[in-house]
Design a protein around this motif. Structure first.
Motif, PDB file in Angstrom:
ATOM      1  N   PRO A   1       0.841  -1.199   0.000  1.00 45.83           N
ATOM      2  CA  PRO A   1       0.000   0.000   0.000  1.00 45.83           C
ATOM      3  C   PRO A   1       0.881   1.255   0.000  1.00 45.83           C
ATOM      4  CG  PRO A   1       0.136  -0.913   2.208  1.00 45.83           C
ATOM      5  CD  PRO A   1       0.933  -1.820   1.334  1.00 45.83           C
TER       6      PRO A   1
ATOM      7  N   LYS B   1       0.501   3.844   1.849  1.00 44.98           N
ATOM      8  CA  LYS B   1       0.726   4.305   3.232  1.00 44.98           C
ATOM      9  C   LYS B   1       0.674   3.138   4.204  1.00 44.98           C
ATOM     10  CE  LYS B   1      -1.618   8.707   2.936  1.00 44.98           C
ATOM     11  NZ  LYS B   1      -2.884   8.588   2.240  1.00 44.98           N
ATOM     12  N   SER B   2       1.465   3.223   5.231  1.00 40.27           N
ATOM     13  CA  SER B   2       1.375   2.256   6.319  1.00 40.27           C
ATOM     14  C   SER B   2       0.154   2.604   7.169  1.00 40.27           C
ATOM     15  CB  SER B   2       2.633   2.315   7.177  1.00 40.27           C
ATOM     16  OG  SER B   2       2.698   3.567   7.821  1.00 40.27           O
ATOM     17  N   PHE B   3      -0.206   1.678   8.063  1.00 42.77           N
ATOM     18  CA  PHE B   3      -1.306   1.973   8.983  1.00 42.77           C
ATOM     19  C   PHE B   3      -0.971   3.217   9.792  1.00 42.77           C
ATOM     20  CE2 PHE B   3      -2.917   1.805  13.311  1.00 42.77           C
ATOM     21  CZ  PHE B   3      -4.272   1.831  13.069  1.00 42.77           C
ATOM     22  N   ARG B   4       0.273   3.262  10.237  1.00 44.58           N
ATOM     23  CA  ARG B   4       0.757   4.355  11.069  1.00 44.58           C
ATOM     24  C   ARG B   4       0.550   5.719  10.379  1.00 44.58           C
ATOM     25  NH1 ARG B   4       5.316   3.463  14.882  1.00 44.58           N
ATOM     26  NH2 ARG B   4       4.689   1.338  14.365  1.00 44.58           N
TER      27      ARG B   4
ATOM     28  N   TRP C   1      -1.520   6.364   7.904  1.00 46.82           N
ATOM     29  CA  TRP C   1      -2.960   6.599   7.779  1.00 46.82           C
ATOM     30  C   TRP C   1      -3.521   7.123   9.094  1.00 46.82           C
ATOM     31  CZ3 TRP C   1      -6.792   4.260  10.703  1.00 46.82           C
ATOM     32  CH2 TRP C   1      -8.123   4.563  10.317  1.00 46.82           C
TER      33      TRP C   1
ATOM     34  N   ASP D   1       0.905  -3.357   9.815  1.00 48.89           N
ATOM     35  CA  ASP D   1       1.197  -1.925   9.684  1.00 48.89           C
ATOM     36  C   ASP D   1       1.708  -1.615   8.278  1.00 48.89           C
ATOM     37  OD1 ASP D   1       1.879   0.751  10.252  1.00 48.89           O
ATOM     38  OD2 ASP D   1       3.893   0.158  10.918  1.00 48.89           O
ATOM     39  N   GLN D   2       2.646  -2.409   7.808  1.00 45.43           N
ATOM     40  CA  GLN D   2       3.291  -2.118   6.525  1.00 45.43           C
ATOM     41  C   GLN D   2       2.456  -2.527   5.317  1.00 45.43           C
ATOM     42  OE1 GLN D   2       5.945  -0.292   6.088  1.00 45.43           O
ATOM     43  NE2 GLN D   2       6.282  -0.072   8.290  1.00 45.43           N
ATOM     44  N   PHE D   3       1.796  -3.658   5.413  1.00 43.20           N
ATOM     45  CA  PHE D   3       1.153  -4.204   4.201  1.00 43.20           C
ATOM     46  C   PHE D   3      -0.373  -4.229   4.232  1.00 43.20           C
ATOM     47  CE2 PHE D   3       5.410  -6.225   3.869  1.00 43.20           C
ATOM     48  CZ  PHE D   3       5.762  -5.655   2.653  1.00 43.20           C
TER      49      PHE D   3
ATOM     50  N   PRO E   1      -2.813  -1.967   6.013  1.00 36.00           N
ATOM     51  CA  PRO E   1      -3.353  -0.888   6.851  1.00 36.00           C
ATOM     52  C   PRO E   1      -4.873  -0.978   7.014  1.00 36.00           C
ATOM     53  CG  PRO E   1      -2.570  -0.057   4.714  1.00 36.00           C
ATOM     54  CD  PRO E   1      -2.084  -1.461   4.837  1.00 36.00           C
TER      55      PRO E   1
ATOM     56  N   TYR F   1      -2.941   4.427  20.087  1.00 33.82           N
ATOM     57  CA  TYR F   1      -2.029   3.659  19.235  1.00 33.82           C
ATOM     58  C   TYR F   1      -0.592   4.051  19.594  1.00 33.82           C
ATOM     59  CZ  TYR F   1       0.492   2.127  15.104  1.00 33.82           C
ATOM     60  OH  TYR F   1       1.406   1.535  14.276  1.00 33.82           O
TER      61      TYR F   1
END
Lengths: 456, 263
Positions: A441, A443-446, A448, B12-14, B16, B45
């Motif tokens: 993706p 962006k990472s979750f972080r 986002w 986290d990386q792949f 989200p 978080y």
């Protein structure tokens, strides 16, 4: 890649054979489930068996002495062997003294472990394995691939061809009944001609000095009834305290091993038969050092039912020979490194840590946790492949620094997005040989979270 | 009360979206943990988190895993609960931090407050059945660590009464049809570095799992563990199988109409 990974890949490469092997063993696992389900007290029995074994291991020396004394009182002669070499020498000595040339053996993984067959053959003694599966692998000049089902890797067509070649059965015959009958006739000649019978021991009872051998073909009875000499070889962990404990184990063994309520023959031996001789060889071969290890002691609870092999998704698909040891599968990956960590140190990694073995085990050995503990031990002894260790060092270096983890993650995702496919899916990418990588993706979750969640 | 969102490194990386779905579900159900009207339930978080250390620990590299585990502990120290969408990573924290964390008491506390998402919803937030609509045939893939280490369900090896917390959460959705499997809880073959170092066996295991789901007519393959789905999804995409792969958190959000605004 480890020797197991290479051998397993070869086994898997023959897709239909690997699938057939997997199905055959799963069928037995399913039979085991049905049998276990039929006993409302199943989990209670497992707990009981585990308790008895833990008690046994805590009192092993005393129980072995008690067994020794009682067995002698019954007229047996007891021998103690520190290792495989002593075991082989003792048995050869007994046979040589009596000028024995022909021996029948009922299945014993211990004699496999000690390499008894080639040893005796080198000394000019003919040994015939009388368990059908074991005899088939002996005729093929290979080792058993499974502790309970030694020839499970061989198809009936291959047995037909082997028997045609070695026994002169009809060419192309595949009917199991016909082939078994041919084997029976030939083995009968071996039984009649034998001057000594060797058996393993499933359970030795300290309280009585007797022992029990479980077979489905009655070959332990046949092999010990005709010849005057019976030699029983047992690992020191096979002891149980009382005759009353036997029922617990016999009920668990057959059901766990093959999905039978009980093995067809549970032969009890209490002293020699009239006019005969009975020798019992108690073998250590690394067992007492396992007993001394807090982490791996529980592996001595093993009653060799093979349930962990049947349930293991890796064993089913890679075949027993890929492990390169006598006892393969989850339990083998614990006891073999204990014997030689440098040689067998990669076996604890031939496991996805799914934990099915621990839950199927009738004596509650926490197999998958012991495998994990072995991995720690392998690293502690400096035996992990250097490339793997370096990879883990690098991962740890990155993961203990939040900023570096973020930067490395972003770089990896970007690289994956912009690199041409041939570069990403190069030969070095073992993940990508048969699988797609996750779609990276933007962006990472972080990232986002920082944009969307803060101030929400 | 403070709930710490544990988003494993690879999620986290792949993935989200899976992280966002987890957050949305917690936002929806966590407020019911408040026992008093004035009590606030905050979802945080912690930015210092990276990874639980499982890759290193499973390789046997204790020294390499230790600082990563200590970092995890520090990141979530101020939280009352730690909740993450991965049975395997949560099992790492709950079952395998022994010997990695110097402070024994702190380790015990961390173990007691760490939960897998479905487990947290069922056992802590007391969610019985979720109202929503998901009109698809769904195959549930059990993650081994969720099943056998966290007891999210009863494994087929054990002869004890059956239950399944993941299934319980999705079973009540309107229109959903949960398919059966020939082998209800066999491993998918991921197993961390096993997927790489025993690639041949790993991929055969994965293909067998996918085939079992397809044979029983699943359109969606769902799991509470994204690591299994990374492996299975990779095979599905390579083989062009017509199966959609979803984390249970994504499935629940879609069923409930909760928006996951991740592009």
């Amino acid at each position: 890649m480890s020797a197991h990974a290479v051998a397993a890949a070869e086994f898997v490469a023959n897709g239909s054979r690997a699938a057939w092997h997997d199905q055959a063993l799963w069928f037995i696992r399913a039979k085991r489930d049905n049998q276990a389900r039929s006993l409302p007290e199943w989990e209670h029995l497992r707990e009981l068996a585990s308790q008895v074994k833990l008690h046994t291991m805590s009192n092993l020396a005393g129980l072995l002495e008690q067994f020794d004394e009682n067995a002698r009182r019954l007229g047996a002669r007891v021998h103690w062997a520190r290792d495989a070499a002593e075991h082989n020498a003792i048995i050869h000595g007994l046979l040589a003294e009596r000028s024995v040339r022909r021996v029948v053996k009922s299945k014993s993984m211990l004699t496999e472990e000690c390499g008894l067959n080639p040893y005796l053959e080198r000394h000019g003694i003919e040994v015939t394995d009388t368990d059908l599966g074991e005899w088939i692998v002996q005729l093929r000049d290979e080792a058993p691939s499974h502790i309970v089902l030694p020839a499970i890797h061989i198809k009936k067509e291959e047995v037909g061809a082997l028997f045609h070649d070695r026994l002169g059965t009809a060419a192309g015959a595949t009917d199991p009944k016909y082939l078994a009958e041919a084997a029976r006739q030939r083995l009968r000649q071996k039984f009649l001609a034998a001057e000594a019978g060797i058996t393993g021991v499933n359970f030795a009872i300290a309280e009585t000095g007797g022992f029990v051998v479980c077979t489905n073909e009655g070959n332990a009875d046949l092999g010990t009834s005709l010849p005057p000499l019976h030699i029983a070889a047992m690992g020191i962990e096979k002891i149980i305290p009382r005759a009353a404990d036997l029922g617990v184990f016999l009920r668990l063994l057959g059901r766990s091993a093959t999905g039978q309520p009980i093995t067809a023959y549970s032969s009890h031996f209490h002293g020699p038969r009239p006019g005969g001789e009975l020798h019992i060889v108690l073998v250590d071969n690394g067992r007492s050092s396992l007993l001394g290890s807090e982490d791996f002691r529980r592996s001595l609870n093993c009653i060799r039912c093979g349930a962990c092999l049947n349930t293991c998704p890796v064993f089913r698909r890679s075949g027993g020979h890929s492990y390169g040891v006598t006892v393969a599968g989850p339990i083998g990956s614990i006891i073999n490194p204990a014997r030689d960590a440098a040689e067998h140190g990669s076996l604890p990694y031939a496991c996805s840590l799914c934990g099915s073995c621990s839950d199927v085990c009738p004596v509650k050995i926490d197999l998958h946790n012991q495998l994990l503990t072995w991995r720690r031990e392998i690293v502690a002894r400096g035996l992990l492949a250097p490339a793997k260790r370096t990879m883990m060092r690098a991962a740890s270096f990155v993961l203990r620094r939040s900023w570096l983890y973020r930067a490395a993650g972003a770089a990896a995702r970007t690289a994956l997005r912009i690199s041409p496919r041939w570069l990403v899916y190069s030969r070095l990418n073992l993940w990508g040989r048969q699988r797609e990588l996750p779609e990276p993706p933007a962006k990472s979750f972080r990232a986002w979270y920082d944009e969307h969640q803060e101030g929400r | 009360m403070r709930i710490g969102l544990f988003i494993p490194c690879y999620v986290d990386q792949f993935y989200p979206r899976v992280g966002a779905a987890t957050l949305r579900l917690l936002e929806r159900f966590a407020p019911r943990l408040a026992t008093q009207p004035w009590q606030s339930v905050e979802i945080v978080y912690p930015r210092e988190q990276t990874c639980c250390g499982q890759p290193m620990a499973n390789a046997g590299c204790v020294e390499e895993a230790k600082p990563v585990a200590e970092r995890f502990l520090a990141a979530f120290r101020a939280c009352d609960y730690v909740v993450g969408p991965s049975g395997s990573c949560v099992a790492m924290v709950r079952k395998h931090y022994h010997g990695l964390i110097a402070d024994e008491a702190a380790r015990a506390q961390l173990e007691a407050k760490t939960f897998e998402l479905c487990e947290f919803l069922v056992d802590v937030a007391q969610v019985d059945e979720i109202a929503g609509n998901f009109a698809h045939r769904v195959g549930l893939h059990q993650s081994c660590h969720g099943l056998r280490e966290l007891d999210l369900g009863r494994g087929s090896e054990r002869m004890l009464p059956a239950f399944n917390k993941v299934r319980q959460l999705v079973a009540g959705l309107d229109g959903i049809e949960l398919t059966d499997l020939d082998r209800p809880d066999e491993c998918c073959g991921f197993g961390g570095t096993f997927a790489v170092f025993e690639e041949a066996v790993s991929c055969m295991m994965g293909r067998d799992r996918v085939a079992d789901h397809r044979r029983h007519g699943a359109e969606v393959l769902a799991s509470a563990d994204m690591s299994c789905l990374m492996h299975l999804g990779g095979l599905i995409r390579r083989d062009g199988e017509p199966l959609r792969v979803m984390h249970v958190a994504e499935l629940l959000c879609e069923a409930m109409g909760l928006r996951i605004d991740v592009d």
